[in-house]
Design a protein around this motif. Structure first.
Motif, mmCIF file in Angstrom:
data_model
loop_
_atom_site.group_PDB
_atom_site.id
_atom_site.type_symbol
_atom_site.label_atom_id
_atom_site.label_comp_id
_atom_site.label_asym_id
_atom_site.label_seq_id
_atom_site.Cartn_x
_atom_site.Cartn_y
_atom_site.Cartn_z
ATOM 1 N N ASN A 93 0.810 -1.221 0.000
ATOM 2 C CA ASN A 93 0.000 0.000 0.000
ATOM 3 C C ASN A 93 0.844 1.271 0.000
ATOM 4 N N PHE A 94 2.033 1.239 0.615
ATOM 5 C CA PHE A 94 2.854 2.458 0.616
ATOM 6 C C PHE A 94 3.426 2.732 -0.774
ATOM 7 N N TRP A 95 3.742 1.663 -1.542
ATOM 8 C CA TRP A 95 4.219 1.856 -2.907
ATOM 9 C C TRP A 95 3.103 2.390 -3.791
ATOM 10 N N PHE A 96 1.904 1.845 -3.621
ATOM 11 C CA PHE A 96 0.747 2.337 -4.364
ATOM 12 C C PHE A 96 0.454 3.788 -3.988
ATOM 13 N N ALA A 97 0.652 4.130 -2.708
ATOM 14 C CA ALA A 97 0.427 5.506 -2.261
ATOM 15 C C ALA A 97 1.387 6.467 -2.959
ATOM 16 N N MET A 98 2.644 6.072 -3.065
ATOM 17 C CA MET A 98 3.619 6.946 -3.728
ATOM 18 C C MET A 98 3.310 7.092 -5.222
ATOM 19 N N LEU A 99 2.810 6.032 -5.858
ATOM 20 C CA LEU A 99 2.407 6.131 -7.253
ATOM 21 C C LEU A 99 1.243 7.103 -7.425
ATOM 22 N N MET A 100 0.296 7.065 -6.494
ATOM 23 C CA MET A 100 -0.838 7.982 -6.583
ATOM 24 C C MET A 100 -0.405 9.428 -6.356
ATOM 25 N N VAL A 101 0.538 9.632 -5.449
ATOM 26 C CA VAL A 101 1.062 10.987 -5.247
ATOM 27 C C VAL A 101 1.710 11.488 -6.522
ATOM 28 N N LEU A 102 2.492 10.622 -7.161
ATOM 29 C CA LEU A 102 3.155 11.007 -8.399
ATOM 30 C C LEU A 102 2.154 11.322 -9.508
ATOM 31 N N PHE A 148 1.947 10.501 3.714
ATOM 32 C CA PHE A 148 1.148 11.691 3.408
ATOM 33 C C PHE A 148 1.262 12.776 4.491
ATOM 34 N N PHE A 149 2.145 12.598 5.453
ATOM 35 C CA PHE A 149 2.375 13.593 6.507
ATOM 36 C C PHE A 149 1.063 13.946 7.234
ATOM 37 N N LEU A 150 0.301 12.917 7.576
ATOM 38 C CA LEU A 150 -0.964 13.123 8.272
ATOM 39 C C LEU A 150 -0.737 13.079 9.782
ATOM 40 N N PRO A 151 -1.242 14.050 10.522
ATOM 41 C CA PRO A 151 -1.050 14.067 11.980
ATOM 42 C C PRO A 151 -2.044 13.148 12.686
ATOM 43 N N GLY A 152 -1.912 11.838 12.454
ATOM 44 C CA GLY A 152 -2.817 10.867 13.048
ATOM 45 C C GLY A 152 -2.193 10.102 14.194
ATOM 46 N N PHE A 200 -1.506 11.760 -9.271
ATOM 47 C CA PHE A 200 -2.640 12.659 -9.034
ATOM 48 C C PHE A 200 -2.266 13.956 -8.316
ATOM 49 N N ALA A 201 -1.123 13.979 -7.642
ATOM 50 C CA ALA A 201 -0.719 15.190 -6.932
ATOM 51 C C ALA A 201 0.330 15.989 -7.697
ATOM 52 N N ILE A 202 1.330 15.297 -8.216
ATOM 53 C CA ILE A 202 2.426 16.009 -8.884
ATOM 54 C C ILE A 202 2.108 16.279 -10.357
ATOM 55 N N ASN A 203 1.635 15.241 -11.074
ATOM 56 C CA ASN A 203 1.394 15.406 -12.511
ATOM 57 C C ASN A 203 0.050 16.074 -12.804
ATOM 58 N N LEU A 204 -1.034 15.509 -12.288
ATOM 59 C CA LEU A 204 -2.365 16.039 -12.591
ATOM 60 C C LEU A 204 -2.776 17.181 -11.663
ATOM 61 N N ARG A 205 -2.186 17.239 -10.474
ATOM 62 C CA ARG A 205 -2.487 18.288 -9.491
ATOM 63 C C ARG A 205 -3.962 18.313 -9.081
ATOM 64 N N TRP A 206 -4.554 17.118 -8.971
ATOM 65 C CA TRP A 206 -5.943 17.030 -8.520
ATOM 66 C C TRP A 206 -6.028 17.028 -6.993
ATOM 67 N N PHE A 207 -5.007 16.511 -6.348
ATOM 68 C CA PHE A 207 -4.990 16.401 -4.889
ATOM 69 C C PHE A 207 -3.670 16.964 -4.377
ATOM 70 N N SER A 208 -3.644 17.261 -3.083
ATOM 71 C CA SER A 208 -2.393 17.682 -2.450
ATOM 72 C C SER A 208 -1.515 16.461 -2.196
ATOM 73 N N ALA A 209 -0.215 16.680 -2.159
ATOM 74 C CA ALA A 209 0.728 15.574 -1.964
ATOM 75 C C ALA A 209 0.766 15.093 -0.525
ATOM 76 N N GLY A 210 0.263 15.860 0.403
ATOM 77 C CA GLY A 210 0.271 15.449 1.798
ATOM 78 C C GLY A 210 -0.212 16.558 2.698
ATOM 79 N N GLY A 211 -0.252 16.248 3.986
ATOM 80 C CA GLY A 211 -0.716 17.219 4.967
ATOM 81 C C GLY A 211 -2.220 17.148 5.168
ATOM 82 N N PHE A 212 -2.663 17.792 6.228
ATOM 83 C CA PHE A 212 -4.090 17.820 6.552
ATOM 84 C C PHE A 212 -4.455 19.248 6.950
ATOM 85 N N PRO A 213 -5.400 19.887 6.239
ATOM 86 C CA PRO A 213 -5.695 21.293 6.510
ATOM 87 C C PRO A 213 -6.452 21.537 7.806
ATOM 88 N N GLY A 214 -7.117 20.506 8.330
ATOM 89 C CA GLY A 214 -7.934 20.679 9.529
ATOM 90 C C GLY A 214 -9.392 20.825 9.159
#
Length: 315
Positions: A144-153, A261-265, A155-169
């Motif tokens: 799942n962590f490898w799949f997560a990094m692929l999705m970041v690459l 994803f740098f989530l404060p969980g 949907f976050a970096i190339n397509l810019r549909w989502f943020s690469a990490g963090g949680f806004p609150g």
């Protein structure tokens, strides 16, 4: 039904008692002095001794255990060695990230697994069945962590549909917060949905081979009617077990995904607390997660009784 529930509740209480002893004992044998770690290598002995007294580390093991358990029962988890603030406040703040993430991932798991498993079972041996099982095998094999990094690459970096990490609150808005949890939830849900779909298919095929299903077909019901009216409900018993275990895993086992994803969980909190020797936080969070696991198993047992009437009759 009431007797069955009381027996399950007794098992829950005993499990929590044993878990508290095991968790406290394991944390106590971890080498290193939290007070010396906090003050650094150049700290004086009298300063370390004063801090140990302030933190209650100079008490006996039995006193610390009963103080800790008593605090847990009253809602007082103690004071964090590192953050110097109540552990209950820290845990509550982090729980508002981990709990929605686990619920989100479990919802995606069920939405993906149930149709896939039912479709594969209803068309056993067909191309559809082989395709679904092939995709589920791929989902189980991919970390799942490898799949997560692929999705970041993607949907976050190339397509810019989502943020690469963090949680806004949650103060920033519900949909904005849920959007930031979407990629982590998908990364967590993929392997779990694959496992659940395979279990759903296997359980449903076993149920479809029972005599009462063949009797229903002999009385004139179609294959779809026998499946939806009779087979599916009985096939849910092992599936409920997997769902309960998966929710516990999603809540307690998301450490890697939260760090990707740098989530404060809660998972990241435990990781940071272990590295900082903040034992009171580790003990409290692990005990809370154990309580969540046992509570989910209790809920699954009650769900068994609702699905299977034989359990309500004490059989």
């Amino acid at each position: 039904m009431l007797i069955y529930a009381l027996k399950r509740l007794r098992s829950l209480v005993l499990s929590l008692l044993v878990a508290s002893v095991v968790i406290f004992a394991v944390i106590e044998v971890v080498p290193g002095d939290p007070a010396a770690f906090m003050l650094g290598i150049n700290a004086q002995e009298d300063t370390i001794a004063a801090l140990r007294e302030e933190l209650g580390l100079n008490l006996s093991v039995y006193q610390r255990y009963f103080n800790w358990v008593g605090g847990l029962l009253s809602g007082d988890f103690g004071i964090s060695y590192t953050y110097r603030s109540p552990v209950a406040e820290i845990v509550t703040e982090r729980l508002w990230v981990s709990l929605p993430l686990a619920a989100y991932a479990l919802s995606l798991t069920v939405l993906l697994a149930f149709p896939a498993g039912i479709l594969a079972a209803s068309r056993r041996g067909s191309v559809t069945d082989l395709s679904v099982m092939g995709f589920t095998q791929l989902g189980v094999a991919i970390p799942n962590f490898w799949f997560a990094m692929l999705m970041v690459l993607a949907f976050a970096i190339n397509l810019r549909w989502f943020s690469a990490g963090g949680f806004p609150g949650w103060d920033e808005g519900f949909w904005i917060s849920m959007k930031s949890l979407t990629l982590p939830a998908i990364a967590l849900a993929l392997p779990q949905a694959s496992i659940l779909a395979r279990v759903m298919r296997s359980s449903l095929l076993d149920t479809l081979g029972e005599d009462y299903v063949r009797t229903c077909r002999a009385k004139g019901l179609s294959k779809a009617q026998a499946l939806w009216r009779h087979a599916l409900r009985n096939a849910l018993i092992p599936v409920l077990t997997i769902i309960g275990l998966q929710f516990s895993f999603l809540l307690a086992g998301a450490i890697i995904i939260e760090n990707v994803f740098f989530l404060p969980g809660l998972g990241r909190l435990v990781f940071q607390s272990i590295s900082q020797r903040d034992l009171i936080v580790v003990e409290s969070v692990v005990m809370l997660l154990v309580f969540a696991v046992i509570l989910v198993n209790f809920a699954v047992d009650i769900a068994y009784a609702l699905v299977d009437p034989r359990l309500r009759r004490g059989r």
